[in-house]
Design an enzyme around this catalytic site. Structure first.
Site, PDB file in Angstrom:
ATOM      1  N   GLU A 111       0.795  -0.893  -0.170  1.00 61.74           N
ATOM      2  CA  GLU A 111      -0.293   0.238   0.157  1.00 61.74           C
ATOM      3  C   GLU A 111       1.046   1.796  -0.108  1.00 61.74           C
ATOM      4  O   GLU A 111       1.548   1.607   0.627  1.00 61.74           O
ATOM      5  CB  GLU A 111      -1.094  -0.086   0.946  1.00 61.74           C
ATOM      6  CG  GLU A 111      -1.621  -0.837   1.318  1.00 61.74           C
ATOM      7  CD  GLU A 111      -3.075  -0.674   2.588  1.00 61.74           C
ATOM      8  OE1 GLU A 111      -4.372  -1.229   2.766  1.00 61.74           O
ATOM      9  OE2 GLU A 111      -2.582   0.121   3.224  1.00 61.74           O
ATOM     10  N   CYS A 112       0.485   1.850  -0.533  1.00 60.80           N
ATOM     11  CA  CYS A 112       1.042   3.595  -0.737  1.00 60.80           C
ATOM     12  C   CYS A 112       2.714   3.879  -0.869  1.00 60.80           C
ATOM     13  O   CYS A 112       2.930   2.826  -2.259  1.00 60.80           O
ATOM     14  CB  CYS A 112       0.918   4.215  -0.187  1.00 60.80           C
ATOM     15  SG  CYS A 112       0.874   6.168  -0.950  1.00 60.80           S
ATOM     16  N   ALA A 113       3.433   3.291   0.068  1.00 61.20           N
ATOM     17  CA  ALA A 113       4.812   3.333   0.025  1.00 61.20           C
ATOM     18  C   ALA A 113       5.492   1.690  -0.731  1.00 61.20           C
ATOM     19  O   ALA A 113       6.425   2.101  -0.737  1.00 61.20           O
ATOM     20  CB  ALA A 113       5.378   3.573   1.954  1.00 61.20           C
ATOM     21  N   SER A 146      -0.773  -0.520  -4.873  1.00 60.89           N
ATOM     22  CA  SER A 146      -2.044   0.393  -5.192  1.00 60.89           C
ATOM     23  C   SER A 146      -1.595   1.651  -3.893  1.00 60.89           C
ATOM     24  O   SER A 146      -1.033   1.447  -2.686  1.00 60.89           O
ATOM     25  CB  SER A 146      -3.364  -0.064  -4.865  1.00 60.89           C
ATOM     26  OG  SER A 146      -4.315   0.925  -4.558  1.00 60.89           O
TER      27      SER A 146
END
Length: 498
Positions: free
Chosen positions: A383-385, A475
């Site tokens: 997720e993200c990072a 994502s």
């Protein structure tokens, strides 16, 4: 079951009023009195709960009605507050601010009502005197179901200023429960996504939390605040329990099929070490988990990224993975050169890899290990990072190269709740699964979606984003698995069978 934990919600008219200083200071001050204090944060924020944990010695937990649904607010609260003598809930933004276009949904006011908790309003009084009474009156009367039961005045300039504020508030009917002077020592450094996380400045953070506690102890009526907390209404219902919700979640299809984009030629796929059984595992294996040769299956080992670069994680995620039968271990991509022995799945949450890009890039052995694990088809949830770490490069620094994307910092802040639907079958969900998430970043990846996108975002604008590739699900969207415990169950089963 009746929940009667004394509790307070610390709110404010707007962001920047001093909620985190006051809430964290109260947590630490009451903990210093010997109370077991349960810390909570309204909304999706990952950073403030780190300071709460430092103040209380307990895991900071989020209460987000958008991500988890209103029906889970009281059960999640009760789960975190179990065995505590006091719970303090820090609000988000202004008291009545919530999800855009959704009325009171996800607001501090809504959470206070769901918890039947009194609200203490923190007011930045630095540029007002008599007007503070009109401000407090407006917030106290806006929604009669919200019990604004006290006010703490922050950033007060002098004794005369304090006298003027108290005199104005005498007629409001809302008692002043604290008055805090301006104090630079309680300021905490911030950057592009808010406060600097505790994990990146632990020594300084300890000092800052100590200063907050001392300021609150000197300036607030702790006895009156605790008496107010004891007046919170009783809640009925059971506390959230990870094992129960996992057991009752729909079982994932078994065996879990090959997911996402087609895998590479198996002749060129590296062998992945099979899960190993560490000493003592038999005594600590979750109920129902079987181990080969004895009728019991070994618990798959799932490595979760941590350390200064990856600090964004909801505590319930690890609890759900454990309840689903996994052994959860933490590793630090800044320091560890190999994944934990026997890793069969990988979770890389949010954080600040853009701040540590050179150091992450320099750890080439771990980047290679992560790439080999992903190439083997092992489940990887990012997720993200985590998405940035799996990219080919981040601001020109080589990353793991699992995804053929380039990531870079951006001046534009992407922030807000998202209503999303799974576009592709993945290790987390079958296509068509609806989840709510949250985006919070100042980076972009190019391209923004793969041949098999992770999510179709329905609001605020329709688009696809993210990547499903073999066992990888990556994502920008942060999700809270308490709303869909089947996600954890599916991921663990994929780890067990891949």
């Amino acid at each position: 079951m009746v929940i009667s934990v004394p509790r307070l919600v610390i709110a404010a008219p707007s962001s920047g009023s001093g909620k985190t200083t006051v809430a964290t200071g109260l947590m630490a001050a009451f903990a210093a009195r010997g109370l077991a204090v349960s810390p909570h944060k309204v909304g999706p924020d990952y950073i403030d709960p780190g300071y709460h944990a430092l103040a209380t010695g307990r895991v900071g937990r989020n209460l987000d009605a958008y991500l988890c649904g209103t029906e889970l607010i009281a059960p999640l609260f009760a789960h975190g507050a179990r065995g505590c003598g006091l719970a303090i809930v820090e609000g988000v933004m202004g008291l009545y601010d919530g999800a855009a276009g959704e009325g009171e949904l996800a607001s501090t006011a809504q959470v206070a009502k769901l918890l039947r908790a009194p609200v203490v309003l923190v007011v930045d009084a630095s540029s007002q005197s008599r007007s503070v009474a009109a401000l407090v009156h407006g917030f106290a009367s806006w929604d009669p179901e919200v019990r604004v039961s006290g006010v703490i005045l922050n950033k007060v300039g002098s004794e005369r200023h304090e006298s003027m504020l108290r005199e104005a508030l005498d007629a409001s009917g809302v008692p002043v429960l604290g008055c805090l002077r301006r104090a630079a020592q309680v300021d905490t450094p911030a950057r592009h996504l808010g406060l600097v996380p505790v994990a990146e400045r632990r020594s300084d953070a300890v000092d800052a939390v100590g200063a907050m506690a001392e300021q609150v102890r000197r300036g607030c009526d702790l006895d009156a605040l605790y008496a107010l907390a004891r007046g919170a209404g009783e809640l009925s219902g059971a506390a959230w329990d990870a094992a129960e919700v996992v057991a009752s979640s729909p079982p994932p299809p078994l065996p879990v099929p090959t997911l996402g984009a087609a895998p590479p030629d198996p002749r060129h796929r590296p062998e992945r070490p099979r899960p190993q059984t560490p000493d003592g595992l038999k005594d600590h294996t979750a109920a129902g988990v079987k181990e080969q040769g004895t009728g019991l299956r070994a618990a798959p080992r799932i490595a979760v990224a941590g350390g200064a670069a990856f600090t964004f994680s909801y505590a319930e995620h690890a609890e759900l993975l454990t309840a689903a039968g996994a052994e959860v271990v933490t590793f630090d991509p800044l320091r560890d050169e190999q994944l934990p022995d026997g890793t069969s799945g990988l979770v890389i949450g949010g954080g600040f890899p853009e701040v540590y890009a050179p150091e992450l890039s320099a750890n080439e052995p771990l980047r290679k290990a992560v790439a080999e694990l992903a190439l083997s088809g092992a489940p990887v949830a990012a997720e993200c990072a985590g998405l940035l770490y799996l990219s080919r490069e981040l601001d020109g620094q080589p990353m793991c190269g699992v995804l053929d994307v380039s990531a870079r910092m951006s001046e534009r802040l992407t922030l807000g709740y998202r209503d999303a639907v799974a576009v592709s079958d993945s290790v987390l969900a079958v296509a068509g699964t609806r989840l709510r998430g949250h985006e919070f970043h100042r980076t972009v990846v190019e391209p923004g979606a793969g041949a098999a996108p992770a999510w179709g975002v329905r609001a605020p604008q329709r688009r696809v984003e993210g990547f499903v590739q073999q066992g990888v699900h990556a994502s920008y969207l942060h999700t809270h698995w308490a709303s869909q415990p089947g996600v954890a169950r599916r991921f663990v089963e994929r780890c067990r069978t891949s």
